[in-house]
Design a protein around this motif. Structure first.
Motif, short mmCIF file in Angstrom:
data_model
loop_
_atom_site.label_atom_id
_atom_site.label_comp_id
_atom_site.label_asym_id
_atom_site.label_seq_id
_atom_site.Cartn_x
_atom_site.Cartn_y
_atom_site.Cartn_z
N HIS A 21 52.06 114.95 46.63
CA HIS A 21 52.04 114.37 47.97
C HIS A 21 52.79 113.05 47.99
O HIS A 21 53.59 112.79 48.91
CB HIS A 21 50.59 114.16 48.43
CG HIS A 21 50.47 113.51 49.77
ND1 HIS A 21 50.80 114.16 50.94
CD2 HIS A 21 50.07 112.25 50.12
CE1 HIS A 21 50.60 113.34 51.96
NE2 HIS A 21 50.17 112.18 51.50
N LEU A 22 52.56 112.23 46.97
CA LEU A 22 53.20 110.91 46.93
C LEU A 22 54.72 111.04 46.83
O LEU A 22 55.46 110.50 47.66
CB LEU A 22 52.65 110.11 45.75
CG LEU A 22 53.33 108.76 45.46
CD1 LEU A 22 53.25 107.83 46.66
CD2 LEU A 22 52.71 108.12 44.23
N PHE A 23 55.19 111.77 45.82
CA PHE A 23 56.63 111.81 45.58
C PHE A 23 57.35 112.86 46.42
O PHE A 23 58.53 112.70 46.75
CB PHE A 23 56.90 112.06 44.09
CG PHE A 23 56.50 110.91 43.21
CD1 PHE A 23 57.23 109.74 43.19
CD2 PHE A 23 55.37 111.01 42.39
CE1 PHE A 23 56.86 108.67 42.39
CE2 PHE A 23 55.00 109.95 41.57
CZ PHE A 23 55.74 108.78 41.58
N GLY A 24 56.61 113.93 46.78
CA GLY A 24 57.25 115.00 47.55
C GLY A 24 57.14 114.81 49.04
O GLY A 24 58.14 114.82 49.76
N THR A 25 55.91 114.64 49.55
CA THR A 25 55.70 114.54 51.00
C THR A 25 56.04 113.15 51.53
O THR A 25 56.82 113.01 52.50
CB THR A 25 54.25 114.88 51.35
OG1 THR A 25 53.92 116.17 50.82
CG2 THR A 25 54.04 114.88 52.86
N LEU A 26 55.45 112.11 50.93
CA LEU A 26 55.70 110.74 51.41
C LEU A 26 57.09 110.27 51.02
O LEU A 26 57.81 109.71 51.84
CB LEU A 26 54.64 109.79 50.85
CG LEU A 26 53.19 110.07 51.25
CD1 LEU A 26 52.25 109.06 50.61
CD2 LEU A 26 53.04 110.04 52.76
N GLY A 27 57.47 110.47 49.79
CA GLY A 27 58.79 110.08 49.31
C GLY A 27 58.82 108.66 48.75
O GLY A 27 58.35 107.72 49.39
N VAL A 28 59.36 108.54 47.54
CA VAL A 28 59.45 107.26 46.84
C VAL A 28 60.84 107.15 46.23
O VAL A 28 61.27 108.05 45.51
CB VAL A 28 58.38 107.16 45.73
CG1 VAL A 28 58.47 105.81 45.02
CG2 VAL A 28 56.98 107.39 46.27
N ALA A 69 56.26 114.12 37.97
CA ALA A 69 56.38 114.38 39.41
C ALA A 69 57.53 113.60 40.02
O ALA A 69 58.28 114.12 40.86
CB ALA A 69 55.06 114.04 40.10
N ALA A 70 57.68 112.34 39.61
CA ALA A 70 58.78 111.53 40.12
C ALA A 70 60.12 112.16 39.79
O ALA A 70 61.03 112.24 40.64
CB ALA A 70 58.69 110.12 39.54
N ARG A 71 60.25 112.65 38.57
CA ARG A 71 61.51 113.26 38.16
C ARG A 71 61.79 114.54 38.97
O ARG A 71 62.94 114.79 39.38
CB ARG A 71 61.47 113.58 36.66
CG ARG A 71 62.75 114.19 36.13
CD ARG A 71 62.83 114.14 34.62
NE ARG A 71 62.91 112.78 34.11
CZ ARG A 71 64.04 112.04 34.13
NH1 ARG A 71 65.14 112.55 34.65
NH2 ARG A 71 64.04 110.83 33.65
N ARG A 72 60.75 115.32 39.24
CA ARG A 72 60.95 116.55 40.01
C ARG A 72 61.50 116.26 41.40
O ARG A 72 62.21 117.08 41.98
CB ARG A 72 59.61 117.31 40.15
CG ARG A 72 59.19 118.05 38.91
CD ARG A 72 58.09 119.06 39.20
NE ARG A 72 56.86 118.46 39.69
CZ ARG A 72 55.88 118.00 38.92
NH1 ARG A 72 56.01 118.04 37.60
NH2 ARG A 72 54.78 117.49 39.44
N HIS A 73 61.17 115.09 41.95
CA HIS A 73 61.55 114.77 43.32
C HIS A 73 62.68 113.75 43.42
O HIS A 73 62.92 113.18 44.49
CB HIS A 73 60.33 114.29 44.10
CG HIS A 73 59.31 115.38 44.29
ND1 HIS A 73 59.48 116.40 45.21
CD2 HIS A 73 58.13 115.64 43.67
CE1 HIS A 73 58.44 117.23 45.15
NE2 HIS A 73 57.61 116.80 44.23
N TYR A 128 61.33 110.10 29.78
CA TYR A 128 61.35 110.29 31.23
C TYR A 128 62.10 109.17 31.96
O TYR A 128 62.32 109.27 33.17
CB TYR A 128 59.91 110.30 31.78
CG TYR A 128 59.08 111.49 31.39
CD1 TYR A 128 59.15 112.69 32.12
CD2 TYR A 128 58.21 111.44 30.31
CE1 TYR A 128 58.36 113.78 31.77
CE2 TYR A 128 57.41 112.52 29.96
CZ TYR A 128 57.50 113.69 30.70
OH TYR A 128 56.72 114.78 30.35
N VAL A 129 62.44 108.10 31.27
CA VAL A 129 62.83 106.85 31.92
C VAL A 129 64.32 106.80 32.24
O VAL A 129 65.16 107.20 31.43
CB VAL A 129 62.42 105.66 31.02
CG1 VAL A 129 62.95 104.34 31.58
CG2 VAL A 129 60.90 105.61 30.86
N ASP A 130 64.63 106.28 33.43
CA ASP A 130 66.02 106.02 33.82
C ASP A 130 66.43 104.59 33.52
O ASP A 130 67.55 104.34 33.08
CB ASP A 130 66.21 106.28 35.32
CG ASP A 130 65.93 107.70 35.72
OD1 ASP A 130 66.58 108.61 35.18
OD2 ASP A 130 65.04 107.92 36.57
#
Length: 365
Positions: A141-148, A174-178, A212-214
């Protein structure tokens, strides 16, 4: 363009931080051991970045954390709201009356002066944030629906309990997926790792999360303590820091972690508690960038300087896409943050940009 962030119009938040916020009890010019009064602030290595981006740079930020639902927790909420950071993602845990099972963290910090260094004493065992579990937050919900656009966390939160690395990994996945940019501040604290395996455990945890880090951020000793990379030609007491040696170290880091798009490290040489040399070096695939070196920088309160560097760096990367400009934002913001008390920045963007442009400390009136 070192990083490619999601468009702002697609996302509710420019940045979300995951971490614990403690109540900082500050004896001012005195000592913790002889204090009769304390000033209260809020602070946390990950949260400070979200607050700096909101208050100094005007970006939309939120905090993922957990608090025991008592008067101390509500004081922390009030302080966070004053800083403008969205609290809607905080989890509130019922309080048992005395903190037997859950509590809020305290941090007693004296800022030091001259030959007397800064001292921090944390009281943060069994806290609500340390007991957070991956399933307690709806990451989709956070990363997919709301967006970050940008997600930030770090090595302090990773050290709080056996479970917090799993929370971080769930959030990062989850962040990486979105398509959310992920930054991580290594922020090695010997006191946090002391009872759970020391540097060996710190490196095990941080090396696993690093994939996982950019954008990887650290100070002059973090990459050694947290990831196991040595800085050639640097004394153990960090009395002299040469940026070129850190370039060599960063070159080794990015060979081992090709997922890193940006690596940035602050360079602090402590002449005394109130006089530090301050600088920074950053890398992207376009090459290295060095911040303006500020020798003999006068310090009022060093705590939070690295977090303010991180928030300035993030702001510069999101708004300019230019690494050299971003590292200057970070170094100038960190320098200004250390001129005021408390963990968090009291600087304005105009002040940061004036310092970047060579502005002086002459009176403004």
């Amino acid at each position: 363009m070192p990083v490619d962030a999601r468009p702002a119009e697609e996302c509710r938040y420019d940045l979300v931080s995951l971490g614990e916020v403690m109540l900082r009890l500050d004896p001012g010019e005195g000592r913790v051991r002889t204090a009769r009064s304390f000033r209260a602030w809020e602070g946390g290595g990950e949260y400070n970045v979200a607050r700096g981006l909101r208050r100094c740079f005007g970006m939309r930020t939120a905090l993922v954390s957990a608090f025991a639902d008592n008067e101390v927790g509500r004081l922390l909420e009030d302080l966070i709201l004053t800083g403008g950071v969205d609290t809607s993602l905080i989890r509130w845990v019922p309080y048992d009356g005395i903190g037997r099972t859950v509590r809020n963290g305290l941090n007693f910090t004296e800022r030091g002066f001259g030959v007397r260094g800064a001292v921090g004493v944390s009281d943060r065992g069994h806290t609500a944030a340390g007991q957070l579990r991956p399933e307690d937050v709806d990451w989709e919900h956070l990363f997919g629906t709301l967006g970050v656009r940008w997600f930030h966390t770090g090595g302090i939160y990773a050290a709080l309990s056996d479970g917090t690395p799993d929370v971080i990994e769930a959030a990062m996945a989850a962040a990486r997926r979105h398509g959310t940019i992920i930054s991580y501040d290594l922020n090695y604290r010997p006191s946090l790792w002391k009872g759970i395996g020391g540097k060996a455990r710190a490196q095990e945890v941080n090396r696993a999360l690093a994939r996982y880090v950019d954008v990887m951020i650290g100070n002059e000793e973090d990459f050694t303590a947290s990831l196991g990379f040595e800085v050639p030609g640097t004394a153990d007491d960090l009395s002299e820091l040469e940026a070129e040696n850190f370039e060599k170290m960063i070159g080794q880091v990015v060979q081992e972690y090709p997922n890193f798009k940006v690596v940035a490290t602050t360079l602090r040489t402590v002449r005394s508690a109130t006089v530090n040399d301050w600088g920074a070096v950053a890398w992207s695939r376009d090459g290295f960038a060095h911040a303006t070196h500020r020798p003999n920088l006068e310090i009022l309160d060093r705590v939070g300087g690295g977090d303010s560097f991180a928030s300035g760096l993030v702001y510069g990367l999101l708004t300019t896409g230019d690494l050299a400009r971003a590292v200057e934002y970070g170094a100038a913001h960190g320098a200004l943050a250390m001129t005021t008390p408390g963990d968090t920045s009291m600087a304005t963007r105009a002040e940061v940009e004036a310092l970047m442009g060579g502005g002086s400390a002459r009176v403004q009136r």
